[in-house]
Design a protein around this motif. Structure first.
Motif, mmCIF file in Angstrom:
data_model
loop_
_atom_site.group_PDB
_atom_site.id
_atom_site.type_symbol
_atom_site.label_atom_id
_atom_site.label_comp_id
_atom_site.label_asym_id
_atom_site.label_seq_id
_atom_site.Cartn_x
_atom_site.Cartn_y
_atom_site.Cartn_z
ATOM 1 N N ALA A 64 0.820 -1.213 0.000
ATOM 2 C CA ALA A 64 0.000 0.000 0.000
ATOM 3 C C ALA A 64 0.854 1.264 0.000
ATOM 4 N N VAL A 65 1.899 1.280 0.818
ATOM 5 C CA VAL A 65 2.751 2.468 0.888
ATOM 6 C C VAL A 65 3.510 2.673 -0.417
ATOM 7 N N SER A 66 4.056 1.603 -0.969
ATOM 8 C CA SER A 66 4.795 1.756 -2.224
ATOM 9 C C SER A 66 3.861 2.131 -3.377
ATOM 10 N N GLY A 67 2.654 1.578 -3.399
ATOM 11 C CA GLY A 67 1.681 1.978 -4.417
ATOM 12 C C GLY A 67 1.287 3.435 -4.288
ATOM 13 N N ALA A 68 1.152 3.919 -3.052
ATOM 14 C CA ALA A 68 0.816 5.325 -2.834
ATOM 15 C C ALA A 68 1.966 6.240 -3.249
ATOM 16 N N VAL A 69 3.194 5.821 -2.985
ATOM 17 C CA VAL A 69 4.357 6.626 -3.393
ATOM 18 C C VAL A 69 4.424 6.725 -4.916
ATOM 19 N N ILE A 70 4.214 5.613 -5.598
ATOM 20 C CA ILE A 70 4.231 5.628 -7.063
ATOM 21 C C ILE A 70 3.105 6.502 -7.594
ATOM 22 N N ALA A 71 1.931 6.428 -6.985
ATOM 23 C CA ALA A 71 0.803 7.254 -7.419
ATOM 24 C C ALA A 71 1.100 8.737 -7.225
ATOM 25 N N VAL A 72 1.698 9.104 -6.108
ATOM 26 C CA VAL A 72 2.051 10.506 -5.866
ATOM 27 C C VAL A 72 3.088 10.989 -6.872
ATOM 28 N N ILE A 73 4.068 10.149 -7.181
ATOM 29 C CA ILE A 73 5.077 10.541 -8.171
ATOM 30 C C ILE A 73 4.433 10.746 -9.533
ATOM 31 N N TYR A 74 3.546 9.833 -9.928
ATOM 32 C CA TYR A 74 2.862 9.996 -11.216
ATOM 33 C C TYR A 74 1.996 11.256 -11.227
ATOM 34 N N LEU A 75 1.268 11.496 -10.156
ATOM 35 C CA LEU A 75 0.353 12.631 -10.131
ATOM 36 C C LEU A 75 1.077 13.968 -9.981
ATOM 37 N N SER A 76 2.313 13.955 -9.514
ATOM 38 C CA SER A 76 3.063 15.202 -9.390
ATOM 39 C C SER A 76 3.833 15.556 -10.660
ATOM 40 N N ASN A 77 3.942 14.633 -11.589
ATOM 41 C CA ASN A 77 4.655 14.884 -12.842
ATOM 42 C C ASN A 77 3.695 14.857 -14.028
ATOM 43 N N LEU A 78 2.741 15.762 -14.026
ATOM 44 C CA LEU A 78 1.753 15.805 -15.092
ATOM 45 C C LEU A 78 2.283 16.588 -16.288
ATOM 46 N N TYR A 79 1.841 16.203 -17.483
ATOM 47 C CA TYR A 79 2.271 16.845 -18.727
ATOM 48 C C TYR A 79 1.571 18.193 -18.873
ATOM 49 N N GLN A 80 2.320 19.227 -19.217
ATOM 50 C CA GLN A 80 1.774 20.574 -19.329
ATOM 51 C C GLN A 80 1.834 21.135 -20.751
ATOM 52 N N GLY A 81 2.259 20.338 -21.714
ATOM 53 C CA GLY A 81 2.447 20.827 -23.077
ATOM 54 C C GLY A 81 1.160 20.871 -23.889
ATOM 55 N N LEU A 82 1.328 21.018 -25.220
ATOM 56 C CA LEU A 82 0.197 21.152 -26.120
ATOM 57 C C LEU A 82 -0.074 19.911 -26.961
ATOM 58 N N ASN A 83 0.788 18.914 -26.912
ATOM 59 C CA ASN A 83 0.623 17.704 -27.703
ATOM 60 C C ASN A 83 -0.584 16.906 -27.188
ATOM 61 N N LEU A 84 -1.571 16.707 -28.066
ATOM 62 C CA LEU A 84 -2.800 16.027 -27.638
ATOM 63 C C LEU A 84 -2.567 14.567 -27.280
ATOM 64 N N ARG A 85 -1.656 13.917 -27.988
ATOM 65 C CA ARG A 85 -1.389 12.514 -27.688
ATOM 66 C C ARG A 85 -0.732 12.360 -26.319
ATOM 67 N N LEU A 86 0.163 13.260 -25.983
ATOM 68 C CA LEU A 86 0.796 13.219 -24.670
ATOM 69 C C LEU A 86 -0.194 13.589 -23.571
ATOM 70 N N LYS A 87 -1.155 14.468 -23.871
ATOM 71 C CA LYS A 87 -2.210 14.762 -22.891
ATOM 72 C C LYS A 87 -3.073 13.533 -22.639
ATOM 73 N N ARG A 88 -3.373 12.780 -23.700
ATOM 74 C CA ARG A 88 -4.151 11.554 -23.551
ATOM 75 C C ARG A 88 -3.372 10.518 -22.743
ATOM 76 N N LEU A 89 -2.076 10.425 -23.003
ATOM 77 C CA LEU A 89 -1.232 9.521 -22.219
ATOM 78 C C LEU A 89 -1.183 9.944 -20.756
ATOM 79 N N ASN A 90 -1.250 11.246 -20.518
ATOM 80 C CA ASN A 90 -1.272 11.743 -19.154
ATOM 81 C C ASN A 90 -2.535 11.280 -18.420
ATOM 82 N N ILE A 91 -3.663 11.297 -19.107
ATOM 83 C CA ILE A 91 -4.917 10.807 -18.505
ATOM 84 C C ILE A 91 -4.793 9.326 -18.181
ATOM 85 N N GLN A 92 -4.189 8.568 -19.078
ATOM 86 C CA GLN A 92 -3.994 7.138 -18.815
ATOM 87 C C GLN A 92 -3.026 6.920 -17.658
#
Length: 117
Positions: free
Chosen positions: A41-69
């Protein structure tokens, strides 16, 4: 947090997640089942926080879709730990879905970032 610290934390959390999932599946009795589930649980939460803190901010639509995934894959890890705590086998399905999404995201993101350069 710097990229090196984040990368190291991600590596450690991924290793702990892998080991705890393997120990939980094999039913190894040398470590209490609760310790394994808490480590997962702790390691899964750490990975989730790392993923959620590194969100894509660019204009590429495909990378935005990958960000949602990637957000979906991040949410599936703590959800799988919930099923692990409730002793249900659905945790493994959520872990597999999250792993396949993460592999897909890494491959496609690498290709898309090369195209941008």
């Amino acid at each position: 947090m710097s990229a090196k610290v984040t990368g190291f934390l991600f590596f450690i959390a991924s290793a702990v997640l892998l080991v705890s999932a393997a120990l939980y599946i094999t039913g190894d009795q040398w470590i209490s089942g609760k310790i394994i589930t808490y480590a997962y649980a702790v390691s899964g939460a750490v990975i989730a926080v790392i993923y959620l803190s590194n969100l894509y901010q660019g204009l590429n639509l495909r990378l935005k879709r990958l960000n949602i995934q990637q957000v979906i894959a991040a949410v599936l890890l703590p959800a799988s730990s919930y099923f692990m705590f409730s002793r249900r086998n659905e945790w493994f399905i959520l872990l597999l879905i999250s792993a396949f999404l993460q592999i897909y995201i890494v491959i496609i993101r690498t290709i898309e970032e090369k195209k941008e350069k």
